[in-house]
Design an enzyme around this catalytic site. Structure first.
Site, PDB file in Angstrom:
ATOM      1  N   SER A 378       0.232  -1.454   0.079  1.00 15.43           N
ATOM      2  CA  SER A 378      -0.286  -0.250  -0.128  1.00 15.43           C
ATOM      3  C   SER A 378       0.527   1.254  -0.232  1.00 15.43           C
ATOM      4  O   SER A 378       2.275   1.468   0.031  1.00 15.43           O
ATOM      5  CB  SER A 378      -1.096   0.085   1.037  1.00 15.43           C
ATOM      6  N   CYS A 379      -0.092   2.225   0.482  1.00 18.13           N
ATOM      7  CA  CYS A 379       0.939   3.941   0.176  1.00 18.13           C
ATOM      8  C   CYS A 379       0.556   4.135   1.683  1.00 18.13           C
ATOM      9  O   CYS A 379       1.762   5.419   1.264  1.00 18.13           O
ATOM     10  CB  CYS A 379       0.014   5.024  -1.257  1.00 18.13           C
ATOM     11  N   LEU A 380       0.555   4.065   2.451  1.00 16.76           N
ATOM     12  CA  LEU A 380       0.932   3.666   3.581  1.00 16.76           C
ATOM     13  C   LEU A 380       2.525   3.902   4.633  1.00 16.76           C
ATOM     14  O   LEU A 380       2.935   2.405   3.758  1.00 16.76           O
ATOM     15  CB  LEU A 380      -0.125   3.309   4.708  1.00 16.76           C
ATOM     16  N   HIS A 420      -7.700   0.709  -0.707  1.00 16.41           N
ATOM     17  CA  HIS A 420      -6.925   0.352  -2.269  1.00 16.41           C
ATOM     18  C   HIS A 420      -8.466   0.090  -3.258  1.00 16.41           C
ATOM     19  O   HIS A 420      -7.945  -0.665  -4.844  1.00 16.41           O
ATOM     20  CB  HIS A 420      -5.176   0.363  -2.688  1.00 16.41           C
TER      21      HIS A 420
END
Length: 456
Positions: A378-380, A420
């Protein structure tokens, strides 16, 4: 053997079926390729074995022990049905869990609704189907009595006691509140009134003390001319994940952000699962008068294990998408999955047992003398699947599988997210036969029934 342990401790305890599966390198890889990553593999035969072992252990200390599987620990239909087919009950906390229990062959008389915040709809379901209702507060009891007034009464109630060792808990009732409930019940139609509790520690003596308190309370139930209905001592029995665990040594490793997060779970308890539960009951019933009281009124002791009943019932396999150079011999192993799929992160901690790397037959040249961090896709920034850096002889390469063992209890379910808009991971049920592995999608198994492990 093609799988290689990470060289750092603590190494996970592995069942025979898990070792066989890890040795079936190409087979496991094919399942991940076909069903997606991460992939949760559950083993119903282990569930059957665990339940029978629990029952045998408990009945050495008290003849009428009843085990109800806590559905919150794992959403697998095949594991739930495996438990039900050998006689286990179900601990449910919502209408959806109740429906799942019914669909997977758990009868109402073996079911308890324990959730502390139940809707009127859920209470009506329990009343009409005669599912035991656990009462968290006197306000909830008033609601139950009002709902039951028009249908002729209630089958089974359990009044939840606030733990002696947790006087500030928001769950359960004090002794005075319990007695106030009995006064309300004196003039109502309730078949049986039991008492329950749930503790948040792993100490035998605290649970035994609470059980003794409940026996004394049931004597007061009898004094009110109400029919006692047994004692539910809840779940929370520790299980062993590793052979050895040194928290100090674990904390001295290399950690993401230089912060160690091993959590508070007792990964190597002295007593585990059914042994722990049996020790609680045996300690509590040291007074022959208490044992005679329970036997004289034919009162069951109910237990609701989740994690410990799922010991060795599942593994979770992640595909390695990339190995990213972060500098200073540090590499980020990007797994095709997110930390949501290994739910110890729910408690802000690592899942301590070391994962296993399963190498593909064709793999890139591995990097040696490196520290690897397992990170999610993910983008975290916080999507770190294991914060403790790992070292492994032979390295980790793109295309490998990273497999976490013993994940059926809470790890594979409690914190799922379709962040997402990526679908939640699939589960498959695996059965060993003489000719190899038979697999079914977990939800398909729900409809078709469990295949026999006939080794054919």
């Amino acid at each position: 053997m093609f799988q290689k342990y990470f060289s750092d401790e603590p190494r996970p305890l592995l069942s025979d079926w898990t070792v066989d599966l890890l040795n079936s390198r190409s087979e496991l890889a094919a399942w991940v390729d076909g069903f997606g990553s991460p992939l949760h593999v559950v083993y119903p035969d282990q569930a059957t074995e665990n339940y029978l072992q629990w029952l045998n252990e408990l009945r050495t200390v008290y003849g009428d022990c009843q085990v109800q599987f806590a559905l919150k620990a794992c959403k697998s239909a095949s594991l739930l049905r495996a438990f039900a087919l050998v006689g286990a009950g179900a601990d449910v906390s919502s209408a959806h869990e109740m429906a799942s229990a019914f669909m997977n062959l758990v009868p109402a008389e073996r079911m308890s609704m324990t959730g502390p915040a139940k809707s009127d709809y859920e209470l009506n379901l329990c009343i009409l189907h005669k599912v035991a209702i656990h009462i968290d507060c006197i306000e909830e009891l008033n609601r139950v009595l009002a709902l039951a007034d028009g249908v002729g009464g209630i089958s089974r109630l359990f009044l939840r006691a606030r733990p002696i060792t947790e006087p500030g808990s928001r769950f359960g009732m004090t002794e005075d509140q319990l007695m106030a409930c009995l006064m309300l019940l004196e003039n109502t139609k309730v078949d049986r009134v039991g008492v329950s509790f749930h503790l948040n520690d792993y100490q035998v003596h605290t649970r035994a003390d609470q059980l003794r308190f409940c026996i004394a309370f049931l004597r007061r139930v009898c004094a009110k001319c109400l029919t006692p209905g047994g004692i539910d001592i809840g779940g929370g029995y520790p299980m062993r994940y590793v052979q050895r665990f040194d928290p100090v040594a674990y904390g001295q490793g290399v950690h993401w952000g230089n912060v160690a997060k091993p959590g508070n779970y007792p990964y190597v308890p002295e007593l585990t699962g059914a042994q722990h539960a049996a020790a609680v009951i045996q300690t509590a019933l040291a007074d022959p008068g208490d044992r005679d009281f329970l036997y004289g009124h034919q009162l069951p002791i109910l237990l609701q294990p989740g994690r410990s009943l799922l010991d060795q019932c599942g593994v979770s396999a992640f595909h390695v998408t990339d190995v990213k150079d972060l500098g200073d011999r540090r590499f980020g192993v990007v797994l095709d999955g997110m930390s949501f799929s290994l739910s110890e992160t729910w408690f802000g901690a690592d899942f301590v047992p070391s994962p296993v790397v399963v190498w593909r037959e064709e793999r890139e040249v591995p990097r040696y003398d490196a520290t690897y961090f397992l990170v999610g896709r993910s983008c975290l920034e916080s999507d770190i699947i294991r914060r403790r850096g790992l070292t492994i002889k032979g390295g980790i390469a793109r295309g490998d599988l990273v497999v976490f063992a013993n994940t059926a209890g809470y790890q594979m379910d409690s914190n799922e997210s379709s962040f997402h808009q990526i679908p939640s991971p699939k589960k498959i049920a695996a059965v060993r036969r003489r000719c190899g592995w038979k697999i079914l999608a977990d939800e398909t198994l729900n409809k078709q029934g469990l295949p026999r492990n006939d080794r054919q």
